[in-house]
Enzyme design. Structure first.
Site, PDB file in Angstrom:
ATOM      1  N   LYS A   1       4.903  -2.991   3.868  1.00  0.00           N
ATOM      2  CA  LYS A   1       4.399  -4.051   4.738  1.00  0.00           C
ATOM      3  C   LYS A   1       4.382  -3.559   6.198  1.00  0.00           C
ATOM      4  O   LYS A   1       4.975  -2.510   6.516  1.00  0.00           O
ATOM      5  CB  LYS A   1       5.263  -5.302   4.546  1.00  0.00           C
ATOM      6  CG  LYS A   1       5.171  -5.872   3.112  1.00  0.00           C
ATOM      7  CD  LYS A   1       6.115  -7.058   2.904  1.00  0.00           C
ATOM      8  CE  LYS A   1       5.963  -7.675   1.529  1.00  0.00           C
ATOM      9  NZ  LYS A   1       6.935  -8.783   1.280  1.00  0.00           N
TER      10      LYS A   1
ATOM     11  N   TYR B   1      -1.269 -13.462  -2.300  1.00  0.00           N
ATOM     12  CA  TYR B   1      -0.130 -14.390  -2.369  1.00  0.00           C
ATOM     13  C   TYR B   1      -0.548 -15.803  -2.779  1.00  0.00           C
ATOM     14  O   TYR B   1       0.131 -16.770  -2.443  1.00  0.00           O
ATOM     15  CB  TYR B   1       0.582 -14.424  -1.008  1.00  0.00           C
ATOM     16  CG  TYR B   1       1.475 -13.214  -0.770  1.00  0.00           C
ATOM     17  CD1 TYR B   1       2.540 -12.921  -1.627  1.00  0.00           C
ATOM     18  CD2 TYR B   1       1.264 -12.365   0.312  1.00  0.00           C
ATOM     19  CE1 TYR B   1       3.354 -11.814  -1.407  1.00  0.00           C
ATOM     20  CE2 TYR B   1       2.081 -11.255   0.525  1.00  0.00           C
ATOM     21  CZ  TYR B   1       3.125 -10.995  -0.339  1.00  0.00           C
ATOM     22  OH  TYR B   1       3.934  -9.901  -0.135  1.00  0.00           O
TER      23      TYR B   1
ATOM     24  N   PHE C   1       6.057 -21.436   4.117  1.00  0.00           N
ATOM     25  CA  PHE C   1       5.974 -20.172   4.861  1.00  0.00           C
ATOM     26  C   PHE C   1       4.675 -19.400   4.591  1.00  0.00           C
ATOM     27  O   PHE C   1       4.501 -18.280   5.084  1.00  0.00           O
ATOM     28  CB  PHE C   1       7.185 -19.283   4.547  1.00  0.00           C
ATOM     29  CG  PHE C   1       7.374 -18.960   3.077  1.00  0.00           C
ATOM     30  CD1 PHE C   1       6.636 -17.960   2.454  1.00  0.00           C
ATOM     31  CD2 PHE C   1       8.300 -19.665   2.313  1.00  0.00           C
ATOM     32  CE1 PHE C   1       6.803 -17.662   1.117  1.00  0.00           C
ATOM     33  CE2 PHE C   1       8.473 -19.377   0.962  1.00  0.00           C
ATOM     34  CZ  PHE C   1       7.719 -18.366   0.369  1.00  0.00           C
TER      35      PHE C   1
ATOM     36  N   ARG D   1      10.898  -2.617  -8.983  1.00  0.00           N
ATOM     37  CA  ARG D   1      11.564  -3.832  -8.464  1.00  0.00           C
ATOM     38  C   ARG D   1      13.061  -3.569  -8.253  1.00  0.00           C
ATOM     39  O   ARG D   1      13.661  -4.078  -7.318  1.00  0.00           O
ATOM     40  CB  ARG D   1      11.367  -5.006  -9.432  1.00  0.00           C
ATOM     41  CG  ARG D   1       9.921  -5.446  -9.604  1.00  0.00           C
ATOM     42  CD  ARG D   1       9.428  -6.374  -8.541  1.00  0.00           C
ATOM     43  NE  ARG D   1      10.043  -7.685  -8.564  1.00  0.00           N
ATOM     44  CZ  ARG D   1       9.663  -8.706  -7.792  1.00  0.00           C
ATOM     45  NH1 ARG D   1       8.636  -8.547  -6.954  1.00  0.00           N
ATOM     46  NH2 ARG D   1      10.265  -9.865  -7.852  1.00  0.00           N
TER      47      ARG D   1
ATOM     48  N   THR E   1      14.500 -10.175  -3.146  1.00  0.00           N
ATOM     49  CA  THR E   1      13.537 -10.613  -2.121  1.00  0.00           C
ATOM     50  C   THR E   1      14.188 -10.806  -0.753  1.00  0.00           C
ATOM     51  O   THR E   1      13.651 -10.378   0.258  1.00  0.00           O
ATOM     52  CB  THR E   1      12.880 -11.939  -2.561  1.00  0.00           C
ATOM     53  OG1 THR E   1      12.302 -11.740  -3.851  1.00  0.00           O
ATOM     54  CG2 THR E   1      11.815 -12.390  -1.591  1.00  0.00           C
TER      55      THR E   1
ATOM     56  N   ARG F   1      15.295  -2.643   0.280  1.00  0.00           N
ATOM     57  CA  ARG F   1      15.543  -3.790   1.165  1.00  0.00           C
ATOM     58  C   ARG F   1      17.011  -3.879   1.558  1.00  0.00           C
ATOM     59  O   ARG F   1      17.341  -4.264   2.691  1.00  0.00           O
ATOM     60  CB  ARG F   1      15.092  -5.081   0.483  1.00  0.00           C
ATOM     61  CG  ARG F   1      13.571  -5.234   0.397  1.00  0.00           C
ATOM     62  CD  ARG F   1      13.206  -6.427  -0.448  1.00  0.00           C
ATOM     63  NE  ARG F   1      11.767  -6.681  -0.501  1.00  0.00           N
ATOM     64  CZ  ARG F   1      11.182  -7.359  -1.468  1.00  0.00           C
ATOM     65  NH1 ARG F   1      11.899  -7.854  -2.481  1.00  0.00           N
ATOM     66  NH2 ARG F   1       9.873  -7.564  -1.449  1.00  0.00           N
TER      67      ARG F   1
ATOM     68  N   ASN G   1      10.598  -8.144   5.030  1.00  0.00           N
ATOM     69  CA  ASN G   1      11.374  -7.401   4.018  1.00  0.00           C
ATOM     70  C   ASN G   1      10.716  -6.103   3.559  1.00  0.00           C
ATOM     71  O   ASN G   1      10.944  -5.637   2.447  1.00  0.00           O
ATOM     72  CB  ASN G   1      11.746  -8.310   2.848  1.00  0.00           C
ATOM     73  CG  ASN G   1      10.544  -8.872   2.111  1.00  0.00           C
ATOM     74  OD1 ASN G   1       9.412  -8.605   2.492  1.00  0.00           O
ATOM     75  ND2 ASN G   1      10.798  -9.622   1.052  1.00  0.00           N
TER      76      ASN G   1
ATOM     77  N   HIS H   1       6.517  -4.598  -0.786  1.00  0.00           N
ATOM     78  CA  HIS H   1       6.146  -5.443  -1.927  1.00  0.00           C
ATOM     79  C   HIS H   1       6.048  -4.595  -3.181  1.00  0.00           C
ATOM     80  O   HIS H   1       5.584  -3.462  -3.128  1.00  0.00           O
ATOM     81  CB  HIS H   1       4.778  -6.104  -1.693  1.00  0.00           C
ATOM     82  CG  HIS H   1       4.140  -6.598  -2.960  1.00  0.00           C
ATOM     83  ND1 HIS H   1       4.500  -7.789  -3.543  1.00  0.00           N
ATOM     84  CD2 HIS H   1       3.211  -6.043  -3.787  1.00  0.00           C
ATOM     85  CE1 HIS H   1       3.796  -7.942  -4.665  1.00  0.00           C
ATOM     86  NE2 HIS H   1       3.011  -6.899  -4.835  1.00  0.00           N
TER      87      HIS H   1
ATOM     88  N   GLU I   1      -3.266  -7.061  -8.962  1.00  0.00           N
ATOM     89  CA  GLU I   1      -3.131  -6.589  -7.580  1.00  0.00           C
ATOM     90  C   GLU I   1      -3.834  -5.243  -7.374  1.00  0.00           C
ATOM     91  O   GLU I   1      -4.431  -5.000  -6.324  1.00  0.00           O
ATOM     92  CB  GLU I   1      -1.639  -6.516  -7.219  1.00  0.00           C
ATOM     93  CG  GLU I   1      -1.024  -7.907  -7.153  1.00  0.00           C
ATOM     94  CD  GLU I   1       0.502  -7.927  -7.103  1.00  0.00           C
ATOM     95  OE1 GLU I   1       1.122  -6.847  -6.987  1.00  0.00           O
ATOM     96  OE2 GLU I   1       1.078  -9.033  -7.193  1.00  0.00           O
TER      97      GLU I   1
HETATM   98  P1  RTP Z   1       6.885  -9.508  -2.864  1.00  0.00           P
HETATM   99  O1  RTP Z   1       5.875 -10.287  -3.684  1.00  0.00           O
HETATM  100  O2  RTP Z   1       6.486  -9.357  -1.418  1.00  0.00           O
HETATM  101  O3  RTP Z   1       7.303  -8.222  -3.517  1.00  0.00           O
HETATM  102  O4  RTP Z   1       8.179 -10.383  -2.831  1.00  0.00           O
HETATM  103  P2  RTP Z   1       8.990 -11.022  -4.024  1.00  0.00           P
HETATM  104  O5  RTP Z   1       8.198 -10.986  -5.302  1.00  0.00           O
HETATM  105  O6  RTP Z   1      10.300 -10.346  -4.011  1.00  0.00           O
HETATM  106  O7  RTP Z   1       9.141 -12.520  -3.522  1.00  0.00           O
HETATM  107  P3  RTP Z   1       8.163 -13.776  -3.581  1.00  0.00           P
HETATM  108  O8  RTP Z   1       8.991 -14.950  -3.928  1.00  0.00           O
HETATM  109  O9  RTP Z   1       6.930 -13.492  -4.387  1.00  0.00           O
HETATM  110  O10 RTP Z   1       7.772 -13.923  -2.050  1.00  0.00           O
HETATM  111  C1  RTP Z   1       6.762 -13.150  -1.503  1.00  0.00           C
HETATM  112  C2  RTP Z   1       7.094 -12.794  -0.084  1.00  0.00           C
HETATM  113  O11 RTP Z   1       7.095 -13.974   0.709  1.00  0.00           O
HETATM  114  C3  RTP Z   1       8.017 -13.825   1.770  1.00  0.00           C
HETATM  115  N1  RTP Z   1       8.966 -14.932   1.735  1.00  0.00           N
HETATM  116  N2  RTP Z   1       9.349 -15.577   2.813  1.00  0.00           N
HETATM  117  N3  RTP Z   1      11.716 -18.283   2.798  1.00  0.00           N
HETATM  118  C4  RTP Z   1      10.858 -17.448   3.309  1.00  0.00           C
HETATM  119  O12 RTP Z   1      10.604 -17.428   4.491  1.00  0.00           O
HETATM  120  C5  RTP Z   1      10.203 -16.508   2.405  1.00  0.00           C
HETATM  121  N4  RTP Z   1      10.365 -16.439   1.086  1.00  0.00           N
HETATM  122  C6  RTP Z   1       9.567 -15.428   0.668  1.00  0.00           C
HETATM  123  C7  RTP Z   1       8.702 -12.492   1.608  1.00  0.00           C
HETATM  124  O13 RTP Z   1       8.019 -11.526   2.414  1.00  0.00           O
HETATM  125  C8  RTP Z   1       8.477 -12.188   0.133  1.00  0.00           C
HETATM  126  O14 RTP Z   1       8.517 -10.802  -0.128  1.00  0.00           O
END
Ligand code: RTP
Length: 155
Positions: free
Chosen positions: A16, A56, A64, A92, A98, A109, A119, A122, A133
């Site tokens: 990112k 997303y 958010f 992962r 996350t 991370r 973070n 991705h 994707e």
């Molecule tokens: P990613 O898709 O980026 O690999 O992340 P992830 O699966 O670990 O997590 P996901 O729940 O899909 O969330 C995607 C991205 O959204 C941002 N996020 N911000 N509470 C918050 O402010 C919040 N929660 C999630 C993070 O950048 C997360 O990687």
């Protein structure tokens, strides 16, 4: 069971904008290489809003979502396809939870981030997400090379 060398799959990994600007591109790529994953595509990319929103889209109802899209579009990302046995889950695990405050030390991370909203990286969460994707980010196939490393299997 090994098919040729082994059963394989692909995943979409993206450094990112914060990871790029903080100078972590080399270290992150190095961790995937050391694990034994194979790099199939790599590009720097200034993400248009529409691509970030599509990527997303499952999070579009989250409070958010707008900040997330702006963050992903705030500077260049490094988009990659990595291949290897079990690479979706394995990536992962390398990436960590996350929320960086909950990611184990030793993960990307866990070692490099402190904020969920910044973070660093991705990684696709399933084989199905990975294929979706890869189509979204590398649909034009530019820079995607189908190659097999010419190394001897270990055993
Ligand atoms: P990613 O898709 O980026 O690999 O992340 P992830 O699966 O670990 O997590 P996901 O729940 O899909 O969330 C995607 C991205 O959204 C941002 N996020 N911000 N509470 C918050 O402010 C919040 N929660 C999630 C993070 O950048 C997360 O990687």
């Amino acid at each position: 069971v090994r098919a040729g060398r082994f059963e394989t799959e692909r995943t979409y990994i993206m450094i990112k904008p914060d990871g790029v600007q903080r100078g972590h591109v080399g270290e992150i790529i190095s961790r995937f290489e050391k694990k034994g994953m194979v790099l199939k595509a790599l590009k720097t990319y200034q993400c248009p809003k529409a691509v970030a929103e599509e990527h997303y889209k499952d999070l579009s109802s989250k409070p958010f979502f707008g900040d997330l899209v702006n963050y992903i579009c705030s500077g260049p990302v490094v988009a990659m396809i990595w291949e290897g046995p079990g690479v979706v889950k394995s990536a992962r695990l390398l990436i960590g939870a996350t929320n960086p405050l909950e990611s184990a030390p030793g993960t990307i991370r866990g070692d490099l981030a402190v904020e969920v909203g910044r973070n660093v990286i991705h990684g696709s969460d399933s084989v199905e997400s990975a294929e979706r994707e890869i189509e979204l980010w590398f649909g034009d196939k530019a820079g995607v090379v189908d190659w097999t490393p010419t190394i001897t299997p270990w055993v």
